[in-house]
Motif scaffolding. Structure first.
Motif, PDB file in Angstrom:
ATOM      1  N   ALA A 113       0.799  -1.229   0.000  1.00 35.10           N
ATOM      2  CA  ALA A 113       0.000   0.000   0.000  1.00 35.10           C
ATOM      3  C   ALA A 113       0.827   1.272   0.000  1.00 35.10           C
ATOM      4  O   ALA A 113       0.332   2.345  -0.375  1.00 35.10           O
ATOM      5  CB  ALA A 113      -0.945   0.005   1.202  1.00 35.10           C
TER       6      ALA A 113
ATOM      7  N   ASN B 258      -8.605  -3.140   1.247  1.00 37.03           N
ATOM      8  CA  ASN B 258      -7.933  -1.970   0.675  1.00 37.03           C
ATOM      9  C   ASN B 258      -6.921  -2.349  -0.398  1.00 37.03           C
ATOM     10  O   ASN B 258      -6.441  -1.486  -1.135  1.00 37.03           O
ATOM     11  CB  ASN B 258      -7.245  -1.162   1.777  1.00 37.03           C
ATOM     12  CG  ASN B 258      -6.174  -1.941   2.508  1.00 37.03           C
ATOM     13  OD1 ASN B 258      -6.360  -3.128   2.823  1.00 37.03           O
ATOM     14  ND2 ASN B 258      -5.062  -1.308   2.822  1.00 37.03           N
ATOM     15  N   TYR B 259      -6.609  -3.616  -0.515  1.00 40.82           N
ATOM     16  CA  TYR B 259      -5.726  -4.109  -1.581  1.00 40.82           C
ATOM     17  C   TYR B 259      -6.532  -4.676  -2.749  1.00 40.82           C
ATOM     18  O   TYR B 259      -5.980  -5.330  -3.629  1.00 40.82           O
ATOM     19  CB  TYR B 259      -4.803  -5.202  -1.035  1.00 40.82           C
ATOM     20  CG  TYR B 259      -3.670  -4.695  -0.174  1.00 40.82           C
ATOM     21  CD1 TYR B 259      -2.469  -4.267  -0.735  1.00 40.82           C
ATOM     22  CD2 TYR B 259      -3.787  -4.655   1.211  1.00 40.82           C
ATOM     23  CE1 TYR B 259      -1.421  -3.820   0.051  1.00 40.82           C
ATOM     24  CE2 TYR B 259      -2.743  -4.200   2.017  1.00 40.82           C
ATOM     25  CZ  TYR B 259      -1.569  -3.784   1.423  1.00 40.82           C
ATOM     26  OH  TYR B 259      -0.531  -3.335   2.213  1.00 40.82           O
TER      27      TYR B 259
END
Length: 374
Positions: A121, A343-344
């Motif tokens: 991230a 979130n990935y």
């Protein structure tokens, strides 16, 4: 009233969110901190080696003075082992610091930085921080880096392309690139584009997987090798990593890094840990055993997982896009902290750090109970 203070591209950054602290989960769910199992942040379950603890305590007697900004002793230890001059090494406040320094050193608004989907991230965060355009390249069918597609993205960008991030092994998927794949990629990338090879999990590679990345640094003037002391060396809380590159690149990184970005305790501990081969081997063996413990259980439960070359495993816990959040919540209620990876772009999956055998067992027992209730 919305503040107009600050640059637009900075406002657009979603701050990095790490694994939840044990104390926070204990407060939220009314749990005993001592009974919580944290398998969320890819930390070394063995903790800090005693050799590093002793070195750190010795260094603590002189904390009234600033640390060595150049990290002379640590660089010499690294240089001797790696077989490069000490001025090829840049010390960072974690390897995360090296990644951000690389972006700051070579890219600005109007430039492009290329990385893979489902990669660390910090790559898009570092890109946004310098105002550059993030080019996220689709991953392979097995969630790994598609290096051919990344080369195509670099060439399509032309002179706008300034930096490429490649992680091996990759976090959070655990995917691995062979030496030939990486070398062919380095040969295909134009010399004006800097390639950062992020090897935060390098020490967990099996002997059959290992390769000589330092030889590539010597061969390719546009390469930066990034490594960490946070994982295999057990120094996550001290925040220390390093980069290796030819002098024209380390000079750029050193021009913009903070003068005292690595504190005295971290430097002393890293010197000791880097030379503690017994601790490194113990951690490697523990990790391989834990990987087998996890994958055997996942096979028995009929859960899909990705082969991992790191100290974690990515496991699919459902078919709907709320699966990761739902199972994560059930685990938290039982005092087990893992990492949801929505979130990935992986909302159906959880990343589980490999812990001590007894920690792994607590997690697996809880997972079995949760799956049985689904």
């Amino acid at each position: 009233m919305t503040s107009k203070i600050g640059l637009k591209h900075i406002h657009a950054i979603a701050p990095y969110v790490g694994g939840r602290p044990i104390s926070e989960v204990a407060r939220e769910y009314g749990l005993d901190e001592n009974k919580i199992v944290k398998l969320a942040s890819n930390e070394n379950p063995l903790g800090m080696p005693k050799s590093a603890q002793d070195a750190m305590l010795k260094a603590a007697s002189d904390l009234g003075r600033y640390p060595d900004s150049n990290g002379f002793e640590l660089k010499n230890v690294l240089a001797k082992r790696l077989g490069v001059p000490s001025d090829w090494i840049t010390l960072g406040n974690g390897s995360n610091d090296i990644l951000e320094l690389a972006a700051r050193a070579v890219a600005q608004a109007g430039d492009e930085i290329i990385f893979s989907k489902h990669a660390f991230a910090v790559y898009p965060l570092a890109t946004q921080a310098v105002g550059a355009k993030a080019v996220e390249v689709s991953a392979t069918a097995t969630y790994g880096h598609d290096l051919a597609a990344m080369v195509a993205a670099v060439k399509a960008a032309g002179d706008r392309a300034k930096l490429v991030f490649v992680a091996n092994p990759n976090n959070p998927t655990g995917s691995y690139l062979t030496a030939k794949e990486i070398e062919d990629f380095l040969l295909a990338v134009p010399p004006h584009v800097v390639v950062v090879l992020d090897e935060a999990y390098n020490e967990y590679l099996t002997p059959e997987q290992r390769y000589d990345a330092i030889a590539w640094v010597k061969r390719f003037p546009n390469m930066i090798l990034s490594r960490s002391f946070s994982k295999a060396y057990g120094l996550a809380g001290l925040r220390i990593g390093y980069g290796v590159a030819q002098p024209h690149l380390t000079d750029l990184l050193n021009r913009i890094r903070q003068p005292f970005n690595v504190n005295s305790l971290a430097q002393a501990a890293a010197i000791a840990a880097f030379q503690d081969e017994a601790f490194l081997q113990q951690g490697f063996e523990l990790n391989r055993a834990g990987y087998k413990q996890f994958t055997k259980a996942f096979d028995e439960l009929g859960l899909q997982y990705l082969p991992s070359s790191g100290n974690f495993v990515l496991v699919k816990v459902g078919e709907d896009d709320q699966a990761g959040v739902r199972i994560n919540l059930e685990l938290l209620k039982r005092g087990i902290i893992v990492r949801p990876v929505g979130n990935y772009g992986l909302p159906q999956w959880l990343r589980i750090s490999i812990g001590l055998p007894e920690e792994n067992a607590v997690f697996l027992d809880a997972l079995r109970a949760i799956v049985a209730q689904q």
